[in-house]
Design an enzyme around this catalytic site. Structure first.
Site, PDB file in Angstrom:
ATOM      1  N   LYS A  14      27.990  76.118  31.129  1.00  0.00           N
ATOM      2  CA  LYS A  14      29.398  75.848  30.826  1.00  0.00           C
ATOM      3  C   LYS A  14      29.983  76.891  29.868  1.00  0.00           C
ATOM      4  O   LYS A  14      31.070  77.382  30.098  1.00  0.00           O
ATOM      5  CB  LYS A  14      29.568  74.441  30.229  1.00  0.00           C
ATOM      6  CG  LYS A  14      29.229  73.317  31.171  1.00  0.00           C
ATOM      7  CD  LYS A  14      29.477  71.953  30.568  1.00  0.00           C
ATOM      8  CE  LYS A  14      28.732  71.664  29.297  1.00  0.00           C
ATOM      9  NZ  LYS A  14      27.282  71.547  29.407  1.00  0.00           N
ATOM     10  N   ARG A  89      32.746  62.936  28.041  1.00  0.00           N
ATOM     11  CA  ARG A  89      31.356  62.568  28.322  1.00  0.00           C
ATOM     12  C   ARG A  89      31.223  61.134  28.821  1.00  0.00           C
ATOM     13  O   ARG A  89      30.137  60.732  29.234  1.00  0.00           O
ATOM     14  CB  ARG A  89      30.501  62.725  27.063  1.00  0.00           C
ATOM     15  CG  ARG A  89      30.318  64.164  26.640  1.00  0.00           C
ATOM     16  CD  ARG A  89      29.391  64.214  25.437  1.00  0.00           C
ATOM     17  NE  ARG A  89      29.333  65.525  24.833  1.00  0.00           N
ATOM     18  CZ  ARG A  89      28.366  66.399  25.038  1.00  0.00           C
ATOM     19  NH1 ARG A  89      27.384  66.103  25.855  1.00  0.00           N
ATOM     20  NH2 ARG A  89      28.384  67.565  24.437  1.00  0.00           N
ATOM     21  N   ARG A 134      19.544  76.796  17.870  1.00  0.00           N
ATOM     22  CA  ARG A 134      20.428  75.639  17.712  1.00  0.00           C
ATOM     23  C   ARG A 134      19.601  74.366  17.534  1.00  0.00           C
ATOM     24  O   ARG A 134      18.674  74.094  18.291  1.00  0.00           O
ATOM     25  CB  ARG A 134      21.321  75.479  18.956  1.00  0.00           C
ATOM     26  CG  ARG A 134      22.562  76.320  18.889  1.00  0.00           C
ATOM     27  CD  ARG A 134      23.436  76.237  20.114  1.00  0.00           C
ATOM     28  NE  ARG A 134      23.647  74.929  20.668  1.00  0.00           N
ATOM     29  CZ  ARG A 134      24.428  74.701  21.723  1.00  0.00           C
ATOM     30  NH1 ARG A 134      25.078  75.694  22.302  1.00  0.00           N
ATOM     31  NH2 ARG A 134      24.573  73.491  22.191  1.00  0.00           N
ATOM     32  N   ARG A 145      19.413  64.671  25.095  1.00  0.00           N
ATOM     33  CA  ARG A 145      20.739  65.096  25.574  1.00  0.00           C
ATOM     34  C   ARG A 145      20.783  65.120  27.106  1.00  0.00           C
ATOM     35  O   ARG A 145      21.789  64.724  27.704  1.00  0.00           O
ATOM     36  CB  ARG A 145      21.096  66.472  24.997  1.00  0.00           C
ATOM     37  CG  ARG A 145      21.418  66.418  23.515  1.00  0.00           C
ATOM     38  CD  ARG A 145      21.557  67.790  22.883  1.00  0.00           C
ATOM     39  NE  ARG A 145      22.578  68.587  23.524  1.00  0.00           N
ATOM     40  CZ  ARG A 145      22.452  69.879  23.817  1.00  0.00           C
ATOM     41  NH1 ARG A 145      21.333  70.521  23.539  1.00  0.00           N
ATOM     42  NH2 ARG A 145      23.436  70.533  24.365  1.00  0.00           N
TER      43      ARG A 145
END
Length: 189
Positions: A14, A89, A134, A145
């Site tokens: 994305k 989401r 990250r 996730r």
């Protein structure tokens, strides 16, 4: 205005595709992840509030996310359009986004979903974790996730499909080939 939602699980590409689409169509990029990371980096009150939520691999509550999103849109009154990356989401967030867009006489033009296998996602994010470090790419948080996406977030797709706004694109392969597939869809809008 051209208002797009770029959809896909963590690691689907994305961010990479958003950059290319922003340049081509002069859109304002709204990435909830980037907004959260900026607040955390600047140690704002909100940043401190969401820091632990994100570090644990959980989703920030809708009320906070939507308020931040509205703030970002309102900062850009001259925008030619927006690309939403990582939002909505949930169906509740999609409904809230539609309601907000309607309140400013706008709408979501289209939803582009990047289809990527779970195995490919894990490989990509392992590489990204090596480079970026990250916190939300750590293996345990990543698994959470990805599960969150496939258990909850994916249910947003039928919401947009019912509105005739959903287009699915193969997210595996050459970056430029994927980009071309996206632009072919967008140019029809």
């Amino acid at each position: 205005m051209l208002n797009l939602v770029l959809f896909g699980p963590p690691g689907a590409g994305k961010g990479t595709q958003s950059e290319k689409l922003i340049e081509k169509y002069q859109l304002v990029h709204i990435s909830t992840g980037d907004i959260f990371r900026a607040h955390i980096k600047d140690q704002t009150a909100l940043g401190q509030q969401v820091s632990q939520i994100i570090a644990d691999g959980n989703l920030v509550p809708d009320s906070i996310t939507i308020a931040m999103l509205e703030e970002e849109i309102n900062k850009n009154p001259q925008a030619k359009g927006f690309i939403f990356d990582g939002f909505p989401r949930t169906v509740a967030q999609a409904e809230a986004l539609d309601k907000f867009m309607e309140s400013i006489n706008e709408r979501i033009t289209g939803v582009l979903a990047l289809d990527v296998t779970e195995e490919e996602l894990k490989q990509r994010i392992a590489k990204r974790q090596e480079i970026s470090g990250r916190a939300d790419d750590a293996a345990d948080k990543l698994t959470k996730r990805i599960e969150e996406y496939f258990n909850k977030t994916i249910h947003v797709l039928p919401y947009y499909e019912a509105q005739g706004k959903l287009s699915k694109v193969n997210g595996i392969g050459d970056i430029d080939t994927i980009f071309q597939s996206l632009t072919e869809i967008i140019d029809k809008y």
